[in-house]
Design an enzyme around this catalytic site. Structure first.
Site, mmCIF file in Angstrom:
data_model
loop_
_atom_site.group_PDB
_atom_site.id
_atom_site.type_symbol
_atom_site.label_atom_id
_atom_site.label_comp_id
_atom_site.label_asym_id
_atom_site.label_seq_id
_atom_site.Cartn_x
_atom_site.Cartn_y
_atom_site.Cartn_z
ATOM 1 N N CYS A 150 -4.392 2.257 -10.065
ATOM 2 C CA CYS A 150 -3.748 2.010 -8.782
ATOM 3 C C CYS A 150 -4.804 1.852 -7.697
ATOM 4 O O CYS A 150 -5.641 2.734 -7.512
ATOM 5 C CB CYS A 150 -2.795 3.139 -8.403
ATOM 6 S SG CYS A 150 -2.011 2.811 -6.813
ATOM 7 N N ASN A 163 -2.725 -4.572 -13.139
ATOM 8 C CA ASN A 163 -2.228 -3.954 -11.907
ATOM 9 C C ASN A 163 -2.514 -4.936 -10.758
ATOM 10 O O ASN A 163 -2.958 -6.055 -10.993
ATOM 11 C CB ASN A 163 -2.933 -2.603 -11.714
ATOM 12 C CG ASN A 163 -2.072 -1.611 -10.945
ATOM 13 O OD1 ASN A 163 -1.402 -1.997 -9.987
ATOM 14 N ND2 ASN A 163 -2.078 -0.362 -11.337
ATOM 15 N N SER A 192 0.862 -1.184 0.000
ATOM 16 C CA SER A 192 0.000 0.000 0.000
ATOM 17 C C SER A 192 0.899 1.235 0.000
ATOM 18 O O SER A 192 0.752 2.112 0.838
ATOM 19 C CB SER A 192 -0.928 -0.003 1.217
ATOM 20 O OG SER A 192 -0.167 0.053 2.408
#
Lengths: 309, 266
Positions: A130, A192, A70
């Site tokens: 993202c 992703n 993260s």
């Protein structure tokens, strides 16, 4: 001598292996270990216009065969990038691809316009996927209309080819892929990271400071491969396969399924020489199989016996 | 910074959960300084996937050693390695301890808790070369937590041990033992590594006594060489507060750079 070069139409790569954004820093972090000139290309860390702090730690959790991160796109921003790093980066004889980000459409366009003025960049990878930026992992790549709108605006603003990076956190990735293609993306890169989390039972707390993160690494490879398989059948633009590639064989799976190139991500952290090792293993495979050009492997998946000659 | 994919294990010692591995790696060993670390590929398998950071415990000619405690899947995998096996390591990484000029002839204190004693032995090697005097404080929960006590005794420097249960040395916390000894000496600098609550207690003692300190910190790391930005923590460096990479801006931070949990909560 095996010909490993790949023609994406808008870019000619010396081989199909590209180092993936977010796992390769700004490229220079890897020069103690590898010669960047040997790569098909590399994608630098996602850039907003200005520096960005990223998410609170802890930012990493290791899970079986995987890594949840993260980070939240901590970075120096496009303005500092062109001043401080680009002069050194453009000297490498490989494709430098810049991953561009934005809080909104305006920022994506500003980043593209700023970079348009600079020499030495081959393409932009538009990061619409993202999972670590907005609450709950929201991003434009989750919605076909939002994807179409953003990609078409960035395409219009860009003087360079654009690669749209897709999210796997959707029910039908080929729908989003078609939207990006319709909007003018020159290529698609997928996938992703997978929105994920981990909990510490002792404390009952999430293991990541941001609660949610993105899963990468070998754990996601079969699912990412399936998504590439689905998308290549639905679009005409070249697809770059991403997800859990650790070896030449992993890369070959993506190429056989129909990806025209691959991005290697998490493997760079585990072994900074991974990309070179993967290129070598692809070459060895071709040699062993008597294949003279890597292009001959792409999209050669054999589904049933009748298709064999 | 080098990658040595075939570093041979020279020897292995173990005490309960604690392990000491001697690794042949001339290039990394010759470049290393105290407080730096290496990233070790603990297994060729996809799990544990990431390398693990280990501070360099000592330099023995062309070899280096790491000292670790088995605490999870990574260290468990590494504990199974044997002499004549080969491992893949990257190093030396990180900034290392700052040894200020002019410490020759003066006295410093090293304070290690549990596996946090690891980087401090390398510092005794370097400090004795530089004619710096040392007092070593070594704390653990019990006597089993202090497997290196004899090794430190052999350095000739004064060793003070503490255990929570009193099974060896001073009964209580190593920070309390250090604070007690401060009545008899005043180190020019303190170098410490261990669990964060211990470091925080030591920091308070140092602040109260205006003694400079250097702390080696831990963080979960992805790469170890500054690419992934996974290991950041909040520090203040040169007056600027922000995320700094433990792998590259650290792992050693000075007393005034660290933002302690207590402070953060305010």
């Amino acid at each position: 001598m095996i010909d490993l070069s790949i023609d994406l139409g808008f870019l000619k790569l010396k081989n199909p292996v590209i180092a993936s954004s977010g796992t390769f820093g700004y490229g220079l972090e890897f020069t103690p270990f590898i010669d960047l000139n040997c790569l098909g290309g590399f994608v630098v860390k996602g850039l907003y216009l200005n520096p960005r702090e990223g998410n609170p730690p802890p930012r990493l959790v290791e899970t079986p065969a995987g890594l949840i991160n993260s980070i939240g796109l901590q970075g120096i921003g496009a303005k500092r990038f062109v001043k401080e790093l680009l002069p050194e980066l453009r000297r490498f004889k490989t494709h430098l691809i810049v991953n561009i980000c934005g809080e909104n459409e305006r920022e994506f366009i500003s980043v593209a316009e700023l970079l348009n003025r600079e020499e030495g960049i081959s393409a932009y990878e538009v990061n619409i996927s993202c999972p670590n930026v907005e609450k709950g992992g929201m991003c434009p790549a989750l919605d076909p209309k939002a994807t179409y709108y953003l990609v078409s605006r960035v395409k219009k603003a860009s003087t360079r080819p654009i690669i749209t990076k897709l999210s796997p956190n959707v029910t039908d990735i080929s729908l989003i892929a078609r939207s990006a293609e319709d909007a003018g993306a020159d290529a698609l890169s997928l996938v992703n990271t997978f929105l994920a989390m981990a909990v510490d039972p002792e404390t009952r707390k999430p293991k990541l400071g941001n609660i949610l993160g993105g899963l990468s690494g070998p754990a996601i490879k079969p699912i990412a491969l399936r998504m590439v398989f689905q998308v290549v059948r639905q679009v005409k633009v070249p697809v770059i396969g991403i997800g859990g590639i650790m070896s030449g064989n992993d890369a070959l799976e993506y190429l056989i399924v129909g990806a025209r190139a691959v991005e290697v991500g998490t493997a760079n952290l585990v072994d900074p020489e991974s990309c070179l090792k993967i290129i070598q293993e692809i070459e060895n495979f071709c040699e062993r199989k008597g294949i003279s050009r890597i292009e001959k492997i792409i999209g050669t998946l054999e589904i049933n016996d009748e298709k064999r000659d | 910074m080098y990658k040595d994919k075939g570093a041979r294990i020279i020897s292995k010692q173990s005490w309960g959960d604690y392990y000491l591995l001697e690794i042949e790696s001339p290039r990394i060993a010759s470049q290393a300084s105290p407080g730096q670390f290496i990233m070790v590929r603990v297994s060729p398998q996809p799990f544990p996937l990431l390398r693990r950071p280990f501070s360099i415990h000592s330099r023995e000619g062309e070899n280096l050693t790491i000292f670790f405690q088995m605490a999870g899947p990574g260290t468990r995998a590494l504990s199974k390695i044997n002499p004549d096996d080969f491992i893949d390591i990257i190093g030396p990484l990180g900034n290392g301890f700052k040894i200020a000029e002019g410490l020759a002839g003066k006295e410093i204190a090293l304070i290690g808790g549990g596996r946090g004693i690891a980087p401090l032995y390398f510092l005794t090697q370097e400090a004795s070369r530089l004619s710096i005097f040392i007092k070593v404080f070594y704390g653990g929960r019990n006597i089993e937590d202090l497997p290196l006590r004899e090794k430190f005794e052999k350095t000739g420097f004064t060793l003070y041990c503490s255990t929570d249960d009193g099974s060896f040395g001073f009964k209580g916390l190593v920070s309390d033992l250090f604070a007690k000894e401060l009545k008899n000496f005043r180190p020019s600098c303190v170098y410490s590594c261990g669990p964060e609550p211990m470091l925080e207690r030591i920091a308070r003692v140092l602040l109260a006594n205006e003694i400079p300190g250097e702390f080696s910190l831990e963080s979960m790391m992805g790469c170890g060489f500054g690419a992934c930005l996974g290991c950041v923590k909040k520090f203040k460096k040169n007056g600027r507060e922000g995320w700094y990479k433990v792998c590259q801006d650290g792992p050693v931070f000075s007393l005034e750079e660290i933002i302690w949990k207590d402070e953060e909560r305010k």
